[in-house]
Design an enzyme around this catalytic site. Structure first.
Site, PDB file in Angstrom:
ATOM      1  N   LYS A   1       5.028  -6.590   3.297  1.00  0.00           N
ATOM      2  CA  LYS A   1       4.791  -5.636   3.010  1.00  0.00           C
ATOM      3  C   LYS A   1       4.822  -4.735   4.645  1.00  0.00           C
ATOM      4  O   LYS A   1       4.010  -5.522   5.285  1.00  0.00           O
ATOM      5  CB  LYS A   1       3.150  -5.460   2.043  1.00  0.00           C
ATOM      6  CG  LYS A   1       2.134  -5.606   3.437  1.00  0.00           C
ATOM      7  CD  LYS A   1       1.067  -4.990   3.469  1.00  0.00           C
ATOM      8  CE  LYS A   1       1.579  -3.757   3.357  1.00  0.00           C
ATOM      9  NZ  LYS A   1       0.127  -2.419   3.959  1.00  0.00           N
TER      10      LYS A   1
ATOM     11  N   THR B   1       1.050  -1.077   0.152  1.00  0.00           N
ATOM     12  CA  THR B   1       0.270  -0.329  -0.003  1.00  0.00           C
ATOM     13  C   THR B   1       0.873   0.610   0.405  1.00  0.00           C
ATOM     14  O   THR B   1       1.071   2.098  -0.828  1.00  0.00           O
ATOM     15  CB  THR B   1      -0.905   0.285   1.369  1.00  0.00           C
ATOM     16  OG1 THR B   1       0.253   0.268   2.066  1.00  0.00           O
ATOM     17  CG2 THR B   1      -1.464  -0.958   0.941  1.00  0.00           C
TER      18      THR B   1
ATOM     19  N   SER C   1      -7.593  11.302   6.051  1.00  0.00           N
ATOM     20  CA  SER C   1      -8.264   9.985   5.607  1.00  0.00           C
ATOM     21  C   SER C   1      -9.631  10.134   4.690  1.00  0.00           C
ATOM     22  O   SER C   1     -10.231  11.244   4.500  1.00  0.00           O
ATOM     23  CB  SER C   1      -8.780   9.690   6.952  1.00  0.00           C
ATOM     24  OG  SER C   1      -9.543  10.432   7.897  1.00  0.00           O
TER      25      SER C   1
ATOM     26  N   THR D   1      -0.080  -1.872   7.384  1.00  0.00           N
ATOM     27  CA  THR D   1      -0.021  -2.484   7.943  1.00  0.00           C
ATOM     28  C   THR D   1       0.890  -3.847   7.584  1.00  0.00           C
ATOM     29  O   THR D   1       1.395  -3.920   6.273  1.00  0.00           O
ATOM     30  CB  THR D   1      -1.169  -3.264   7.915  1.00  0.00           C
ATOM     31  OG1 THR D   1      -2.091  -2.751   8.747  1.00  0.00           O
ATOM     32  CG2 THR D   1      -1.502  -4.210   8.284  1.00  0.00           C
TER      33      THR D   1
ATOM     34  N   ASN E   1       2.117  11.092   7.967  1.00  0.00           N
ATOM     35  CA  ASN E   1       0.951  10.870   8.364  1.00  0.00           C
ATOM     36  C   ASN E   1       0.477  12.035   8.720  1.00  0.00           C
ATOM     37  O   ASN E   1      -0.530  12.153   9.419  1.00  0.00           O
ATOM     38  CB  ASN E   1       2.098  10.007   9.887  1.00  0.00           C
ATOM     39  CG  ASN E   1       2.448   8.916   9.638  1.00  0.00           C
ATOM     40  OD1 ASN E   1       1.526   8.452   8.700  1.00  0.00           O
ATOM     41  ND2 ASN E   1       3.709   8.958  10.183  1.00  0.00           N
TER      42      ASN E   1
ATOM     43  N   GLU F   1       8.071   4.707   7.921  1.00  0.00           N
ATOM     44  CA  GLU F   1       8.064   5.694   6.751  1.00  0.00           C
ATOM     45  C   GLU F   1       9.169   6.980   7.390  1.00  0.00           C
ATOM     46  O   GLU F   1       9.454   6.948   8.016  1.00  0.00           O
ATOM     47  CB  GLU F   1       6.429   6.117   7.931  1.00  0.00           C
ATOM     48  CG  GLU F   1       4.973   5.245   6.852  1.00  0.00           C
ATOM     49  CD  GLU F   1       4.074   5.257   7.110  1.00  0.00           C
ATOM     50  OE1 GLU F   1       3.100   4.557   7.378  1.00  0.00           O
ATOM     51  OE2 GLU F   1       4.053   5.983   8.392  1.00  0.00           O
TER      52      GLU F   1
END
Lengths: 408, 408
Positions: A182, A156, A408, A193, A403, A280
């Site tokens: 992943k 993702t 969202s 995740t 982040n 990240e």
């Protein structure tokens, strides 16, 4: 996949095909993107399965059902949905998973319990059943694909595809392991995740496969952190087809069991490191080695306190040999430690020994070490024989950008 | 003090003088700066003392000695050094603290155990004894100063001076509390540490003063976090001179005890909030209210898991009502919770109830709420009657800049 590749990325390795395992991909269109997002892997009859799952109590239906399905020990298929985690979606999420299991079971003529499903992506949105059904219809009849394609399709927010391989000799028989994973944030349930899949042609009982995977997990996946946040969907599954026709491994006393366990551990360690390398915003890969603890588990907890400390992680980002922050993190771990027996080093050079800064501490080699991409922090507690190594990345502006700027 | 003031700063309040308490400041020159960095507060005879300290096992000599000195229950002086935490300095650090205690005890004609010392700043460098002696010589004979000056002098990376006041009626007698605190990162042992001091003219036994302070601490200082890192030097001390001549408070049954305990709690809550408002890089003040937990302590732990989650804190920084990240944080807390009974809201608007996103969820009021400086997150676990509120700030580029760009 993201456009910007992690500076710590590794090229995708040449992964051997595993006899009895066939990967395929298709596009379900879970998000408005042009890429494939549904991965479908089939296994020949007689394939053993084992798994480890998130300890997050708000876990997804996929995790709950997968955990239950392990009991019968065999697998015929794996389905991975990317772009929607299906977590926190109540009964509707569960219905989507059961629909997928039924559709595959009918196609293969197996039981529903032999079909394992994972999903990763945005949470709180039930997996659309129509898209899952149509995507799966295409996947069931698609041409087999490469491991590289499968590794890209389960991703993702990952910035590069991740795979690992290892082999072991069981008597005169070579068994092979290929694996993909992943993960980019250790966790971000609406974005990322950790999902990992290990495939082998070894003949191994489900119980011993589980024993190997659980043991490896303790020292690999349970020893990495990007941001201390634990996903609702983390899953690692191992599948063993038996096609290598080795003398079956049934427990730790079977000839070749040690070599097989070591190979599983090797692959899991490689996969775990790859997730950290795609952390990240990561610019540096950090290994924290703790020795002299009262037990290995105590050493792991101290290591994770250091690896999760925002102040340690920002110090490494700033290439600052700030061992005071390491002292702080050791002390807050809640494990047995004694300030006056504590030693701390970077890249093999001690900065403090037995609770005191070294009088002749030479910061030059430490400063040079911290400028590199691979950083080590050594901590000796001086309490006992417990030891552990954990891995993390630095905390940078990139993490905040990914982040805080995301909607969202 | 930093040049850039936190956007969440509060002006320093008008703090009443406390009879029997005299603050003074001087310049010891612990760092190469022009400001005062040594604070010296004296108390008249008969002053009761209580304290709470860091649970970090690598604590400083100041913390170890202060904890021991509490046993005899009385205080004549407080010395606070800013610019050097004296932590992780072994026997030499301990010698510096004992020298300060002896110098003050000789001057005042009291016991060493009645002198309390705190230090904050860089760690791993023993507090220079010559600078401490000369600075203290100046402070012993300095003119008394204002609370504002004292609050500025105990600060390090703080961007504004912090004080709070409250009062209570004990029978017909009014007792007054004035308090100051420093802290900016919840912790950064080489840069910042939380040190708080509460002064009152109430007549109160050391035991009951400790009871009030410990109870307040549980619901105030133990309920804030900036970055999850716990300092080696955190200290809150309370001093009660008895000069108000109220009927002495000896336990919770003394008339007026409830009012006094409430006033101590009020002051501690104000101080705790001020530390969060000066959190490194903070742009938003976040209150996380958890209800429906199996106990108050369980609710506090769930609240802290949310308040410490980098993904929740970056979502708030991005003004994103990302309740999926709150679900994740609830689930990783390790406390009793049930995904299907969980409800989550922002600013009083529910986004999800009983494990499902609300069908008629209106994001407009939530989006408006998140644009403000004061953000609330509401979580109901649906398990029991336990409740708690914890406070934190958002995680921003400012935090990374402060902590990654700094060199020790």
């Amino acid at each position: 996949m993201s456009d910007t590749v992690s500076p710590l990325a590794s090229p995708f390795p040449a992964l051997p095909q595993i006899a009895g395992v066939t990967p395929r991909v298709a596009r379900a269109g879970y998000k408005d993107w042009g890429r494939c997002d549904l991965t479908y892997v089939t296994f020949d009859e007689g394939t053993a399965v084992a798994g480890v799952f998130t300890r997050n109590v708000c876990c997804s239906s996929e995790v709950e059902i997968g955990r239950d399905n392990l009991a019968q020990g065999s697998a015929r298929a794996l389905v991975v949905n990317a772009g929607n985690s299906n977590a926190f979606t109540g009964y509707r999420g569960r219905e989507a998973v059961e629909q997928i299991m039924a559709q595959v079971a009918e196609h293969l003529g197996c039981t529903k319990e032999e079909v394992f499903v994972s999903s990763t992506g945005v949470i709180g949105v039930p997996l659309p059943k129509d898209k899952a059904r149509e995507g799966l219809e295409k996947a069931l009849v698609a041409q087999p694909c490469s491991w590289n394609e499968a590794a890209e399709t389960i991703g993702t927010t990952d910035t590069f595809a991740k795979g690992a391989t290892a082999s072991a000799m069981i008597g005169e028989t070579k068994v092979t392991i290929s694996a993909i994973i992943k993960g980019s944030g250790m966790i971000a349930p609406d974005m990322a995740t950790m999902l990992g899949y290990v495939f082998t042609d070894a003949a191994v009982s489900p119980a011993f496969l589980q024993e190997c995977l659980s043991a490896a997990n303790t020292r690999t996946f349970s020893c990495i952190t990007v941001d201390s946040d634990t996903s609702t969907s983390d899953t690692v599954l191992a599948f063993a087809t038996g096609k290598a026709s080795n003398a079956p491994l049934v427990d730790a006393n079977s000839p070749g069991a040690d070599a097989f366990a070591a190979a599983i551990h090797d692959v899991c360690r490689q996969l775990a490191h790859l997730v950290v390398r795609d952390g990240e915003g990561a610019n540096k890969f950090i290994a924290v080695s703790v020795s002299g603890a009262v037990s290995d588990e105590s050493a792991r907890k101290v290591g994770m306190a250091i690896a999760n400390s925002p102040l340690v992680k920002t110090a490494i980002a700033g290439e600052d040999a700030n061992w005071g922050r390491v002292v702080m993190a050791v002390g807050k771990a809640g494990e047995p430690a004694d300030r006056d027996r504590l030693s701390i080093g970077f890249g093999g050079t001690w900065a403090a020994r037995n609770g005191l800064p070294l009088a002749d501490y030479d910061e030059a080699p430490v400063a040079a070490h911290l400028k590199g991409q691979d950083v080590t922090i050594e901590v000796d507690l001086g309490m006992g024989d417990g030891a552990a190594t954990v891995w993390t990345c630095d905390l940078t502006h990139g993490y905040i950008s990914i982040n805080a700027d995301y909607r969202s």
